[in-house]
Design a protein around this motif. Structure first.
Motif, PDB file in Angstrom:
ATOM      1  N   LEU A 162       0.837  -1.200   0.000  1.00 53.93           N
ATOM      2  CA  LEU A 162       0.000   0.000   0.000  1.00 53.93           C
ATOM      3  C   LEU A 162       0.874   1.253   0.000  1.00 53.93           C
ATOM      4  N   GLY A 163       1.933   1.236   0.809  1.00 60.01           N
ATOM      5  CA  GLY A 163       2.839   2.381   0.849  1.00 60.01           C
ATOM      6  C   GLY A 163       3.458   2.643  -0.512  1.00 60.01           C
ATOM      7  N   THR A 164       3.881   1.563  -1.192  1.00 55.92           N
ATOM      8  CA  THR A 164       4.467   1.732  -2.519  1.00 55.92           C
ATOM      9  C   THR A 164       3.445   2.303  -3.493  1.00 55.92           C
TER      10      THR A 164
ATOM     11  N   LEU B  70       6.007 -15.755   1.147  1.00 48.02           N
ATOM     12  CA  LEU B  70       4.691 -15.355   0.643  1.00 48.02           C
ATOM     13  C   LEU B  70       4.589 -13.838   0.559  1.00 48.02           C
ATOM     14  N   ALA B  71       5.161 -13.148   1.557  1.00 46.45           N
ATOM     15  CA  ALA B  71       5.104 -11.680   1.536  1.00 46.45           C
ATOM     16  C   ALA B  71       5.832 -11.138   0.318  1.00 46.45           C
ATOM     17  N   VAL B  72       6.964 -11.762  -0.036  1.00 49.86           N
ATOM     18  CA  VAL B  72       7.699 -11.302  -1.214  1.00 49.86           C
ATOM     19  C   VAL B  72       6.858 -11.489  -2.475  1.00 49.86           C
ATOM     20  N   THR B  73       6.103 -12.594  -2.560  1.00 47.36           N
ATOM     21  CA  THR B  73       5.273 -12.769  -3.757  1.00 47.36           C
ATOM     22  C   THR B  73       4.039 -11.877  -3.729  1.00 47.36           C
ATOM     23  N   MET B  74       3.521 -11.584  -2.530  1.00 43.72           N
ATOM     24  CA  MET B  74       2.258 -10.840  -2.468  1.00 43.72           C
ATOM     25  C   MET B  74       2.446  -9.333  -2.580  1.00 43.72           C
ATOM     26  N   THR B  75       3.589  -8.820  -2.107  1.00 43.55           N
ATOM     27  CA  THR B  75       3.775  -7.357  -2.107  1.00 43.55           C
ATOM     28  C   THR B  75       3.593  -6.719  -3.487  1.00 43.55           C
TER      29      THR B  75
ATOM     30  N   LEU C 295      -9.157  -0.848  -2.837  1.00 48.12           N
ATOM     31  CA  LEU C 295      -7.998  -1.306  -2.073  1.00 48.12           C
ATOM     32  C   LEU C 295      -8.297  -2.627  -1.387  1.00 48.12           C
ATOM     33  N   ALA C 296      -9.527  -2.741  -0.861  1.00 52.33           N
ATOM     34  CA  ALA C 296      -9.902  -4.000  -0.210  1.00 52.33           C
ATOM     35  C   ALA C 296      -9.884  -5.136  -1.220  1.00 52.33           C
TER      36      ALA C 296
END
Lengths: 334, 372
Positions: free
Chosen positions: B177-179, B234-239, B284-285
């Motif tokens: 979201l920040g990006t 997973l965070a790396v793939t989801m970001t 966003l949701a």
């Protein structure tokens, strides 16, 4: 502002207005930039770390890492030429099936489907993209393979004279060697095409739906049929999206892991015969050998990962350039 | 040609060739979206005719077998027959139009049919285990490999997946979201670089995220193949997925709203906080939920950074591995044991349900945005 001197007294200087951002804005801007930098560093370091880990492998094996075909880390002989070939075979079979199907589905949704079910169809394609690949793999292994091997056999029977469709067994024999026709790059490619279709289709549908209404009506007004209109207006307008969507799909097909791993039987011979059992892809190789690998094999696997990274990055960047050329990315305005 | 430009009156001279004047005068435009009886009869007729022809050829004359081959032949014969029948009465553009229409509809049906078989087959193969309540409440370790379905279940992998994806969301949501906010609201030359990198990363194979986490966390920092390693992968793939779809949602916010906020004297931050983010909230949701759906089914990084276990382990920081749904499905359907495969498909049904549920929520949110 330059004001002529005659109307102003000489000591009347313009006020200096210095725009200062409020604290909240400074914090906001700086934290947004920080987050973006963190993300950039994380993603940049994927390539850097993989490259760093690959240095010993390239030192040890040199270019033979790319040209050798067998994967024998116990005997200190590793190479990925057969794996690279298999990767492209699976991806190309997937793409050759997925391209016409995705194009047709995108045209069907944007041009032919009744307005009432259009949204439903769009959600269905999105849903297809969200189905986990392990489920496609299970489907491909248990349901698709028994049917697809008959298609393989038929292709080998009638097109076996093409080297690509040759199989090292007699397809016309009364008791045909069924095990030769399963676990092949062809069947893995069919399964991969299911994962490529929704990606390519949604990009294509997006550009088709954006084809200008005025030109569509102009084509109809000149007496065109529906297909004539599609050929004259929709397809030329969406060319960038068609190519870009296909490239994105190619990127996905090259990197697909688990469905391919479930279907193929890993084999490191250079195999141009796509219908015959046994092939390997980079991602399947990494996923299969990672668990029980020694230190030197680990380095070799990471190098294979680096090569996959470079290939997919190239394909995806090309796709992104092609797609962004076909549509404007401007913000909506009121 | 001159006939078409004539006024629509009954006083038209009879044209040579015996065409009755009535047929010339009723020069109505071709309805584009309505199907004429001619079209219906020729298509249905070709469908039946080609079915009979191919049945005869395929099963009785040529030594062929297999349902897939039959359907392929039938479809090709149908296209040929439909084109042939149409060309008897219509010029070439109309024939091409009809055949291409049939091709498009056929392709659409093929894709829909395939998706349905994927879902139905998964349900059918997992049907035996789905009605055992212990399947949802007991961990896999309390059952045996080929034992009865009354013992053992997948509670450990369901909870494992939820914990792992939960942590991954906790990391990727602020980053993504920040990006996205940086790319749309702050902008500048740097944002173009970030956008290019994020777009390129979206489609880089997820397996490589697993490799990356393995190299950094486990090789460099001597971590373990545990829950937190999976969450990070997973965070790396989801970001990038969150960042990209959130950017799309933010870009749809009309620029006029932002300018209105600034014109009223609001600072940039309060414009973003009070106007842009609330306006884009449903989008966003949707972005977030889609990325959760993607993450929960993600299996390839797990093969690298996670190990298979049947024991329940809900501590992501533990040194032991923590199993999750996709990995469980993968391992069980590879096992070759019929009961274990049925359990794998049962777990696949649970996974499909989770994805479908998340998906329906996104559709609901999207509809809200349209009606508002």
């Amino acid at each position: 502002m330059v004001v002529s001197a005659s109307t102003q007294s000489t000591d009347d200087k313009p006020m200096v207005v210095r725009a200062t951002l409020p604290w909240s804005d400074r914090i906001f801007h700086n934290s947004a930039i920080t987050i973006a930098c963190v993300v950039l560093v994380i993603f940049g370091s994927i390539g850097v770390f993989l490259a760093y880990q690959s240095i010993p492998t390239f030192h040890r094996y040199g270019l033979s890492f790319l040209t050798r075909s067998d994967w024998n880390p116990e005997r200190d002989k590793v190479g990925i030429s057969s794996t690279l070939l298999g990767t492209f075979e699976v991806a190309l079979v997937g793409l050759i099936i997925a391209f016409p199907v995705a194009l047709g589905t995108a045209l069907f949704i944007s041009e032919y489907a009744p307005l009432r079910i259009k949204n439903l169809l769009v959600s269905m394609i999105d849903l297809m993209a969200a189905v986990p690949s392990v489920i496609y793999g299970a489907w491909g292994f248990f349901l698709l393979m028994p049917h697809a091997k008959l298609v393989s056999r038929w292709l080998a029977q009638y097109f076996g004279w093409i080297p690509l469709f040759k199989v090292n067994a007699d397809p016309s024999a009364a008791v045909w060697a069924q095990s030769r026709f399963v676990n092949s790059a062809f069947i893995a490619g069919i399964c991969v095409s299911l994962m490529v279709i929704p990606i390519a289709c949604s990009v294509m549908r997006g550009v088709f739906m954006a084809a200008p209404l005025g030109e569509r009506e102009a084509a109809y007004a000149l007496g065109s049929t529906k297909w004539g209109m599609i050929r004259a207006v929709v397809l030329p307008f969406g060319r960038g999206g068609i190519i870009g969507g296909t490239m994105l799909g190619l990127g996905r097909a090259l990197g697909e892991t688990i469905a391919v791993l479930l279907i193929i039987s890993l084999n490191f011979k250079v195999n141009f015969r796509i219908l015959q059992n046994g092939t390997s892809t980079i991602s399947a190789l990494i996923a299969n050998n990672f668990g029980e690998s020694t230190k030197s094999q680990l380095a070799a696997l990471l190098t294979a990962g680096l090569i996959l990274f470079i290939i997919t990055l190239g394909v995806n960047t090309l796709a992104a350039v092609l797609i962004s050329r076909s549509r404007s990315g401007a913000a909506t305005d009121i | 040609m001159s006939v078409e430009s004539m006024p629509r009156t009954k006083e038209v001279p009879i044209i040579a060739g015996g065409v009755s004047p009535a047929s010339v005068i009723d020069d109505v435009p071709i309805p584009l979206h309505r199907v004429s009886p001619d079209e219906i009869f020729s298509s249905v007729g070709s469908l039946i005719g080609s079915f009979c022809l191919v049945w005869l050829l395929y099963y009785d004359i040529l030594p062929l077998g297999g349902v897939v081959g039959f359907v392929i032949f039938w479809y090709v014969a149908f296209l040929a027959m439909y084109g042939g029948v149409s060309s008897l009465t219509h010029p070439r553009p109309v024939v091409v139009n009809r055949v291409m229409g049939a091709v498009m509809i056929g392709v659409g049906l093929l894709v829909g049919f395939t998706l349905v078989t994927v879902v139905v087959y998964t349900f059918w193969s997992g049907r035996q285990v789905l009605f055992h309540s212990n399947f949802y409440t007991e961990p896999a370790s309390s059952g045996s490999l080929n034992g009865s379905f009354d013992k053992g279940g997948i509670s450990n992998v369901i909870l494992g997946s939820v914990i792992q994806v939960g942590i991954a969301v906790g990391i990727s949501l602020p980053l993504g979201l920040g990006t996205a906010v940086f790319m749309t609201e702050v902008g500048g030359w740097f944002s173009n670089i970030v956008r290019t990198v994020v777009e390129a990363m979206t489609a880089v194979p997820d397996l490589l995220a697993g490799l990356f986490v393995y190299v950094t966390l486990i090789l460099t920092f001597h971590g373990h193949r545990n829950g937190i390693a999976v969450s990070l992968a997973l965070a790396v793939t989801m970001t990038p997925i969150v960042a990209r779809s959130a950017e799309v949602a933010l870009r749809v916010v009309p620029g006029g709203l932002r300018e209105a906020g600034q014109a009223l004297g609001a600072s940039h931050w309060s414009t973003v906080k009070r106007i842009v983010l609330p306006t884009a909230a449903p989008g966003l949701a949707t972005a977030l939920i889609l990325s959760i759906a993607r993450g929960i089914g993600e299996s390839s990084p797990l093969l690298i950074v996670s190990g298979f276990t049947t024991f329940a382990n809900y501590n992501p920081l533990d040194t032991q591995t923590m199993n999750s749904l996709p990995l469980y499905i993968y391992e069980t359907i590879r096992s070759g044991e019929p009961n274990e495969i049925a359990r794998g498909f049962g777990a696949a049904v649970v996974l499909l349900f989770m994805v479908f549920f998340l998906f329906i929520v996104t559709r609901f949110l999207a509809r809200q945005r349209v009606t508002r």
